[in-house]
Design a protein around this motif. Sequence first.
Motif, PDB file in Angstrom:
ATOM      1  N   PHE A  57     -16.850  20.797  -0.493  1.00 42.77           N
ATOM      2  CA  PHE A  57     -16.933  21.383   0.839  1.00 42.77           C
ATOM      3  C   PHE A  57     -17.236  20.361   1.924  1.00 42.77           C
ATOM      4  CE2 PHE A  57     -18.922  24.168  -2.416  1.00 42.77           C
ATOM      5  CZ  PHE A  57     -17.894  25.085  -2.540  1.00 42.77           C
ATOM      6  N   LEU A  58     -17.531  19.129   1.533  1.00 45.84           N
ATOM      7  CA  LEU A  58     -17.911  18.109   2.503  1.00 45.84           C
ATOM      8  C   LEU A  58     -16.689  17.644   3.292  1.00 45.84           C
ATOM      9  CD1 LEU A  58     -20.196  16.249   3.572  1.00 45.84           C
ATOM     10  CD2 LEU A  58     -19.501  14.575   1.836  1.00 45.84           C
ATOM     11  N   LYS A  59     -16.770  17.776   4.614  1.00 49.01           N
ATOM     12  CA  LYS A  59     -15.672  17.320   5.468  1.00 49.01           C
ATOM     13  C   LYS A  59     -15.594  15.799   5.425  1.00 49.01           C
ATOM     14  CE  LYS A  59     -16.069  21.185   8.736  1.00 49.01           C
ATOM     15  NZ  LYS A  59     -14.752  21.767   8.440  1.00 49.01           N
ATOM     16  N   LEU A  60     -14.382  15.266   5.416  1.00 52.83           N
ATOM     17  CA  LEU A  60     -14.180  13.825   5.355  1.00 52.83           C
ATOM     18  C   LEU A  60     -13.711  13.288   6.702  1.00 52.83           C
ATOM     19  CD1 LEU A  60     -12.425  13.572   1.865  1.00 52.83           C
ATOM     20  CD2 LEU A  60     -14.839  13.200   2.416  1.00 52.83           C
ATOM     21  N   PRO A  61     -14.052  12.059   7.036  1.00 52.93           N
ATOM     22  CA  PRO A  61     -14.876  11.139   6.257  1.00 52.93           C
ATOM     23  C   PRO A  61     -16.311  11.633   6.164  1.00 52.93           C
ATOM     24  CG  PRO A  61     -14.447  10.208   8.423  1.00 52.93           C
ATOM     25  CD  PRO A  61     -13.601  11.432   8.319  1.00 52.93           C
ATOM     26  N   PRO A  62     -17.078  11.175   5.164  1.00 44.18           N
ATOM     27  CA  PRO A  62     -18.402  11.739   4.888  1.00 44.18           C
ATOM     28  C   PRO A  62     -19.356  11.726   6.075  1.00 44.18           C
ATOM     29  CG  PRO A  62     -17.694  10.358   3.073  1.00 44.18           C
ATOM     30  CD  PRO A  62     -16.700  10.162   4.156  1.00 44.18           C
ATOM     31  N   PHE A  63     -19.374  10.651   6.869  1.00 47.21           N
ATOM     32  CA  PHE A  63     -20.332  10.589   7.973  1.00 47.21           C
ATOM     33  C   PHE A  63     -20.049  11.677   9.003  1.00 47.21           C
ATOM     34  CE2 PHE A  63     -17.071   7.315   8.573  1.00 47.21           C
ATOM     35  CZ  PHE A  63     -16.519   7.660   9.796  1.00 47.21           C
ATOM     36  N   LYS A  64     -18.789  12.073   9.158  1.00 47.23           N
ATOM     37  CA  LYS A  64     -18.482  13.180  10.058  1.00 47.23           C
ATOM     38  C   LYS A  64     -18.856  14.509   9.410  1.00 47.23           C
ATOM     39  CE  LYS A  64     -14.870  11.008  12.838  1.00 47.23           C
ATOM     40  NZ  LYS A  64     -13.482  11.126  13.375  1.00 47.23           N
ATOM     41  N   GLY A  65     -18.705  14.580   8.086  1.00 47.18           N
ATOM     42  CA  GLY A  65     -19.130  15.784   7.378  1.00 47.18           C
ATOM     43  C   GLY A  65     -20.626  16.002   7.496  1.00 47.18           C
ATOM     44  N   PHE A  66     -21.403  14.923   7.352  1.00 53.84           N
ATOM     45  CA  PHE A  66     -22.852  15.032   7.504  1.00 53.84           C
ATOM     46  C   PHE A  66     -23.221  15.413   8.941  1.00 53.84           C
ATOM     47  CE2 PHE A  66     -22.975  11.634   4.000  1.00 53.84           C
ATOM     48  CZ  PHE A  66     -22.999  12.598   3.007  1.00 53.84           C
ATOM     49  N   THR A  67     -22.484  14.854   9.902  1.00 52.85           N
ATOM     50  CA  THR A  67     -22.728  15.202  11.305  1.00 52.85           C
ATOM     51  C   THR A  67     -22.521  16.692  11.532  1.00 52.85           C
ATOM     52  OG1 THR A  67     -22.129  12.998  12.120  1.00 52.85           O
ATOM     53  CG2 THR A  67     -21.924  14.824  13.673  1.00 52.85           C
ATOM     54  N   HIS A  68     -21.482  17.248  10.933  1.00 50.86           N
ATOM     55  CA  HIS A  68     -21.204  18.683  11.064  1.00 50.86           C
ATOM     56  C   HIS A  68     -22.362  19.519  10.523  1.00 50.86           C
ATOM     57  CE1 HIS A  68     -18.796  22.349  11.197  1.00 50.86           C
ATOM     58  NE2 HIS A  68     -19.166  22.586   9.953  1.00 50.86           N
ATOM     59  N   LEU A  69     -22.990  19.064   9.454  1.00 49.44           N
ATOM     60  CA  LEU A  69     -24.087  19.822   8.844  1.00 49.44           C
ATOM     61  C   LEU A  69     -25.349  19.808   9.688  1.00 49.44           C
ATOM     62  CD1 LEU A  69     -23.685  18.726   5.101  1.00 49.44           C
ATOM     63  CD2 LEU A  69     -23.134  20.953   6.097  1.00 49.44           C
ATOM     64  N   THR A  70     -25.507  18.806  10.567  1.00 52.91           N
ATOM     65  CA  THR A  70     -26.714  18.750  11.396  1.00 52.91           C
ATOM     66  C   THR A  70     -26.809  19.947  12.334  1.00 52.91           C
ATOM     67  OG1 THR A  70     -25.640  17.431  13.136  1.00 52.91           O
ATOM     68  CG2 THR A  70     -26.722  16.234  11.351  1.00 52.91           C
ATOM     69  N   LYS A  71     -25.676  20.528  12.698  1.00 56.32           N
ATOM     70  CA  LYS A  71     -25.692  21.681  13.605  1.00 56.32           C
ATOM     71  C   LYS A  71     -26.455  22.854  13.003  1.00 56.32           C
ATOM     72  CE  LYS A  71     -21.157  20.328  15.424  1.00 56.32           C
ATOM     73  NZ  LYS A  71     -19.717  20.709  15.539  1.00 56.32           N
ATOM     74  N   GLN A  72     -26.421  22.953  11.683  1.00 54.32           N
ATOM     75  CA  GLN A  72     -27.095  24.064  11.005  1.00 54.32           C
ATOM     76  C   GLN A  72     -28.433  23.667  10.410  1.00 54.32           C
ATOM     77  OE1 GLN A  72     -24.637  25.959   8.055  1.00 54.32           O
ATOM     78  NE2 GLN A  72     -26.267  27.356   7.355  1.00 54.32           N
ATOM     79  N   TYR A  73     -28.540  22.417   9.928  1.00 55.45           N
ATOM     80  CA  TYR A  73     -29.727  22.046   9.157  1.00 55.45           C
ATOM     81  C   TYR A  73     -30.619  21.021   9.832  1.00 55.45           C
ATOM     82  CZ  TYR A  73     -27.123  24.427   5.492  1.00 55.45           C
ATOM     83  OH  TYR A  73     -26.425  25.357   4.767  1.00 55.45           O
ATOM     84  N   GLY A  74     -30.196  20.438  10.936  1.00 57.79           N
ATOM     85  CA  GLY A  74     -31.055  19.496  11.634  1.00 57.79           C
ATOM     86  C   GLY A  74     -30.855  18.052  11.221  1.00 57.79           C
ATOM     87  N   GLY A  75     -31.817  17.205  11.641  1.00 55.87           N
ATOM     88  CA  GLY A  75     -31.659  15.763  11.476  1.00 55.87           C
ATOM     89  C   GLY A  75     -31.962  15.227  10.101  1.00 55.87           C
ATOM     90  N   LEU A  76     -32.673  15.997   9.270  1.00 54.71           N
ATOM     91  CA  LEU A  76     -32.985  15.568   7.908  1.00 54.71           C
ATOM     92  C   LEU A  76     -32.461  16.623   6.948  1.00 54.71           C
ATOM     93  CD1 LEU A  76     -34.542  13.481   6.125  1.00 54.71           C
ATOM     94  CD2 LEU A  76     -36.512  15.019   6.281  1.00 54.71           C
ATOM     95  N   ILE A  77     -31.450  16.280   6.163  1.00 58.64           N
ATOM     96  CA  ILE A  77     -30.819  17.270   5.290  1.00 58.64           C
ATOM     97  C   ILE A  77     -30.783  16.761   3.854  1.00 58.64           C
ATOM     98  CG2 ILE A  77     -29.378  18.159   7.173  1.00 58.64           C
ATOM     99  CD1 ILE A  77     -27.009  16.699   5.941  1.00 58.64           C
ATOM    100  N   SER A  78     -30.698  17.698   2.925  1.00 56.47           N
ATOM    101  CA  SER A  78     -30.533  17.344   1.511  1.00 56.47           C
ATOM    102  C   SER A  78     -29.379  18.139   0.943  1.00 56.47           C
ATOM    103  CB  SER A  78     -31.818  17.628   0.717  1.00 56.47           C
ATOM    104  OG  SER A  78     -32.073  19.018   0.637  1.00 56.47           O
ATOM    105  N   LEU A  79     -28.681  17.554   0.007  1.00 53.66           N
ATOM    106  CA  LEU A  79     -27.558  18.201  -0.665  1.00 53.66           C
ATOM    107  C   LEU A  79     -27.254  17.424  -1.926  1.00 53.66           C
ATOM    108  CD1 LEU A  79     -24.235  17.293   1.196  1.00 53.66           C
ATOM    109  CD2 LEU A  79     -26.368  16.091   1.559  1.00 53.66           C
ATOM    110  N   ARG A  80     -26.496  18.041  -2.802  1.00 56.70           N
ATOM    111  CA  ARG A  80     -26.080  17.352  -4.022  1.00 56.70           C
ATOM    112  C   ARG A  80     -24.641  16.874  -3.865  1.00 56.70           C
ATOM    113  NH1 ARG A  80     -29.328  17.125  -8.217  1.00 56.70           N
ATOM    114  NH2 ARG A  80     -31.200  18.432  -8.183  1.00 56.70           N
ATOM    115  N   LEU A  81     -24.444  15.587  -4.160  1.00 61.34           N
ATOM    116  CA  LEU A  81     -23.116  15.004  -4.199  1.00 61.34           C
ATOM    117  C   LEU A  81     -22.799  14.785  -5.667  1.00 61.34           C
ATOM    118  CD1 LEU A  81     -23.422  12.427  -1.281  1.00 61.34           C
ATOM    119  CD2 LEU A  81     -22.414  14.716  -1.215  1.00 61.34           C
ATOM    120  N   GLY A  82     -21.981  15.653  -6.223  1.00 62.72           N
ATOM    121  CA  GLY A  82     -21.810  15.663  -7.665  1.00 62.72           C
ATOM    122  C   GLY A  82     -23.122  16.092  -8.288  1.00 62.72           C
TER     123      GLY A  82
END
Length: 521
Positions: A57-82
């Motif tokens: 589900f991670l949007k590519l490139p990864p740094f843009k995918g992480f940026t997208h997640l900040t809108k919902q989860y804020g500046g410090l997020i955790s997730l599993r990659l594999g």
Amino acid sequence: MSLGCVIGTFAGLGLQTILVGLLGALLVIWCFGSRKQTTSNLPPGPTGLPLLGYLPFLKLPPFKGFTHLTKQYGGLISLRLGTKLCVVLNDVDSVRQSLIKEADVFTDRNVPIEYSLALPLEGSLAFASGDKWRELRTFVAKSFRLFEVEKEKLESVIVRESERLCKAFHEEAVESSSGGDAFDPHHIIKNAVSNIICSLCFGQTYEYSDPEFKHILTVVGNSFRSLSPSGLLLVSRYFYYTPLYREVRHDLAVLQDFIRGIVQRHQETFDPDNTRDIIDMYLAEVRQLKEDGKETYLKEENIWRGVFDIFLAASESMTSALRWILLYLIAYPELQRKIRADILRVIGPSRNPTIKDRDELPLVEATCMEVLRLRPPAPMGGPRQVKRDVKVKGYVIPEGTLVLTNLWHIHQNAENWQDPERFNPSRFLNEDGKELVKNPAFLPYGAGRRLCIGDRIARMQMFLFLTTLIRRFEFSLPDGDVPDFNVDGGNFTLSAVPFKIIAREVESNMAPTAVHTQIED
């Protein structure tokens, strides 16, 4: 049980049964590994799937995918990659609370799986941890400083290479103008950049026409593009041994052989009374420590591994930065002209630039900084690994967690910058444009104790290469072409997509000459 019996047993099973069995085994491994890292107070983040985590589900490139997640989860997020638990630092406060305030916990490296499988860790500068890393970093930092002040000054080496670069541009321009075809300066730029680190590490430089070195530089670029925090190896490292990673294995083997060969020649010709470069300095240091009977992590058989890291990182990141700077100056011709006027005013038409000229050319520095803000060479910094359980901003980050710093988002966050998507070097200058202004959200070289060890050399290269080139050439695009600021790939490094340019040679304070050339990058 004999080997024949084992083969017979597997032959009697259907492919579907074998696949189901393997999937079940992987699921058990995932569940077992997940249980070890389970905590009730992780930073917020999305859930994922067994084995795959959030990768599908991670949007590519990864740094843009992480940026997208900040809108919902804020500046410090955790997730599993594999199967790997990952924490992403997306704001300055998270960086300060972790990489700086808890620096000791965050100094260990997480080794990319490709490198951990293809290369030994012993002797690595980029991926070593603990006391081994500290001793090697101290030695390299000392060696860099020695080259800056005591050996032939690094400044002189860069200036000389800048002149070679201009000569190569001129020769290609003359050939191109007569033939009508564009030429590609990508290799020329990369060769010039790489020759600086080759001077420091190998005691030699390479001609731009050298086919073997051109191949090596191509392999360097390929090896960086293969690295990714969102690839299949995070699901299972066994994918590395499949045809999917055949090219990666080949490239890393080629680079290893290249560096090992250079180190071996140094060992064979070593003269303690004439240290030529960092390899010789390393040999002298190791042999002296051994003679004195002192304990050390520096080993002669591991020299090549540290040099491998330095060579790759320095070659790729600076090439990327210079290409982006060139593209932005093409897109903003008024800025290019103003910079050229400043250079001619301060340095003149013929004197070689020096590092001391930086104080009188703040716009040059500010332009480099603004390009690094918008297009940081390493948009997610170097991967870290948490040494022990640690609390950051009220959340628990477990031991062994992969930590990434989303410099891309920090550099383009409206909370840190006014009109962050706009290219504006003036944001780094005071009102009269004579002094640089710092911003704590500007982190192109990372933060904390693992700040890029070559940041001083990188800044020297950018300034001296840029002042030499802009004084000599006026750059633009061919008619009908428009600047393309999209990223070519983009996982651990950012590269500009190929672009063609026109380079008009400038003589003294006169208008550009009629030489009309095209350069393809």
